[in-house]
Design an enzyme around this catalytic site. Structure first.
Site, PDB file in Angstrom:
ATOM      1  N   LYS A  13       0.834  -1.196   0.000  1.00  0.00           N
ATOM      2  CA  LYS A  13       0.000   0.000   0.000  1.00  0.00           C
ATOM      3  C   LYS A  13       0.873   1.252   0.000  1.00  0.00           C
ATOM      4  O   LYS A  13       2.048   1.203   0.391  1.00  0.00           O
ATOM      5  CB  LYS A  13      -0.941   0.013   1.208  1.00  0.00           C
ATOM      6  CG  LYS A  13      -0.267   0.290   2.522  1.00  0.00           C
ATOM      7  CD  LYS A  13      -1.279   0.415   3.668  1.00  0.00           C
ATOM      8  CE  LYS A  13      -2.107   1.669   3.573  1.00  0.00           C
ATOM      9  NZ  LYS A  13      -1.316   2.920   3.765  1.00  0.00           N
ATOM     10  N   LYS A  18       7.368   0.455   0.340  1.00  0.00           N
ATOM     11  CA  LYS A  18       7.546  -0.469  -0.777  1.00  0.00           C
ATOM     12  C   LYS A  18       8.700  -0.049  -1.691  1.00  0.00           C
ATOM     13  O   LYS A  18       9.574  -0.858  -2.014  1.00  0.00           O
ATOM     14  CB  LYS A  18       6.232  -0.550  -1.549  1.00  0.00           C
ATOM     15  CG  LYS A  18       6.289  -1.162  -2.927  1.00  0.00           C
ATOM     16  CD  LYS A  18       4.925  -1.087  -3.580  1.00  0.00           C
ATOM     17  CE  LYS A  18       4.358   0.315  -3.624  1.00  0.00           C
ATOM     18  NZ  LYS A  18       5.139   1.274  -4.423  1.00  0.00           N
ATOM     19  N   LYS A  44       3.101   8.012  -9.378  1.00  0.00           N
ATOM     20  CA  LYS A  44       3.891   9.108  -8.816  1.00  0.00           C
ATOM     21  C   LYS A  44       5.303   9.137  -9.401  1.00  0.00           C
ATOM     22  O   LYS A  44       6.014  10.135  -9.266  1.00  0.00           O
ATOM     23  CB  LYS A  44       3.993   8.969  -7.291  1.00  0.00           C
ATOM     24  CG  LYS A  44       2.672   9.074  -6.555  1.00  0.00           C
ATOM     25  CD  LYS A  44       2.867   9.253  -5.052  1.00  0.00           C
ATOM     26  CE  LYS A  44       3.729   8.189  -4.409  1.00  0.00           C
ATOM     27  NZ  LYS A  44       3.150   6.827  -4.493  1.00  0.00           N
ATOM     28  N   ASP A 130      -2.470  -0.729  -3.241  1.00  0.00           N
ATOM     29  CA  ASP A 130      -3.757  -0.367  -2.639  1.00  0.00           C
ATOM     30  C   ASP A 130      -4.916  -0.949  -3.439  1.00  0.00           C
ATOM     31  O   ASP A 130      -5.944  -1.309  -2.880  1.00  0.00           O
ATOM     32  CB  ASP A 130      -3.901   1.161  -2.579  1.00  0.00           C
ATOM     33  CG  ASP A 130      -2.923   1.784  -1.598  1.00  0.00           C
ATOM     34  OD1 ASP A 130      -3.282   1.927  -0.427  1.00  0.00           O
ATOM     35  OD2 ASP A 130      -1.798   2.103  -2.013  1.00  0.00           O
TER      36      ASP A 130
END
Length: 291
Positions: A13, A18, A44, A130
């Site tokens: 998530k 991560k 991102k 997510d």
């Protein structure tokens, strides 16, 4: 005959660590002499910046917005000790599907045989966990990644995301999809946190690959735009990431997990909530994993 490239995907998530974990795995593998390409799959586009002194790179979707035909080499940049870096990118804010960048970038590199040309040992996909929608599920659904790992803390939302990922893996496992290698337990600094994540692994028929403690070393390294492997190579935290990289290198057998249904997950988490209250109140001592 070309050598077999080990392709793995690391999910988790947002904000769980991560990309930090993935970049340190990549750094540890190239430090050990392997040829690695890290494939950032988060819109991102910040997966690889600590492998490049904090510098961001043009994404595949950025390049495609400039011209319809792109040479894949234009999207590949070298970082720490020669690690190759690619960012899939995402659509303009408020427009389109974030998963499209993954689909487009994977197709571009496969069509131009980039992995074989670079003579890679590893391709590591860093994927937002997510949601497991069509785009984000590509490494799983298409069997592009051979092994899938998830980064999770003991917090409920991280566990919830990991459980959803396992559902996606189970769904596609009968049609040639990737299988589950295990949980990378991140930010584990206390016995109760370890107890929670170990019990979750037991409930879902999987394993803990490595315990990664929360460390100020990681924060310091990232503030300098580097991985812990590069910024603090002699630290205990760097050795934890090297150990994790070795375990992933040696990992050969992934399996179909047994994710919990949402009611079962909630009942499981409620039992742990009661357990922690009892510990805090001094009613029980230690952590009982079998609750």
């Amino acid at each position: 005959m070309s050598k077999k490239i080990k392709q793995i995907a690391i999910y988790g998530k947002g904000g769980i660590g991560k990309s930090t974990t993935t970049s340190n795995i990549s750094a540890a593998l190239v430090e050990a002499g392997y040829k690695v390409l890290q494939f950032g799959c988060d819109p991102k586009s910040d997966s690889t910046n600590t492998l490049r002194d904090g510098k961001y790179i043009p994404t595949v979707l950025d390049l495609l917005r400039e011209k319809p035909k792109v040479d894949a080499h234009d999207a590949i940049f070298e970082g720490f000790k020669g690690v190759y870096c690619v960012e899939a990118g995402g659509p303009a804010p408020g427009v389109g599907c974030a998963g499209r960048g993954i689909i487009t970038a994977v197709e571009l590199l496969k069509q131009q045989n980039i992995f074989e040309e670079l003579d890679l040992d590893y391709v590591i996909y860093d994927v937002l966990g997510d949601v497991v929608c069509g785009g984000f599920a590509v490494p799983i659904r298409e069997g592009i990644a051979e092994h899938v790992f998830t980064v999770s803390s003991s917090d409920f939302m991280a566990v919830y995301a990991a459980n959803n990922l396992m559902k996606g893996i189970k769904k596609y496992s009968n049609s040639g999809g990737a299988l589950f290698g295990g949980i990378i337990a991140n930010s584990i600094n206390s016995p109760y946190q370890q107890g929670i994540i170990e019990d979750f692994a037991k409930q879902t028929s999987t394993q803990i690959v490595e315990y990664v403690p929360r460390s100020i070393t990681v924060t310091q390294s990232e503030l300098s735009g580097r991985t812990t492997i590069e910024a603090q190579p002699n630290s205990k935290q760097a050795d934890v990431y090297r150990s994790l990289a070795r375990k992933i290198h040696e990992h050969t057998e992934s399996r179909v997990p047994t994710p919990l249904e949402i009611d079962d997950l909630r009942a499981w988490s409620a039992r742990w909530a009661d357990q922690l209250l009892a510990i805090e109140a001094g009613e029980v001592r230690g952590v009982q994993a079998n609750i």
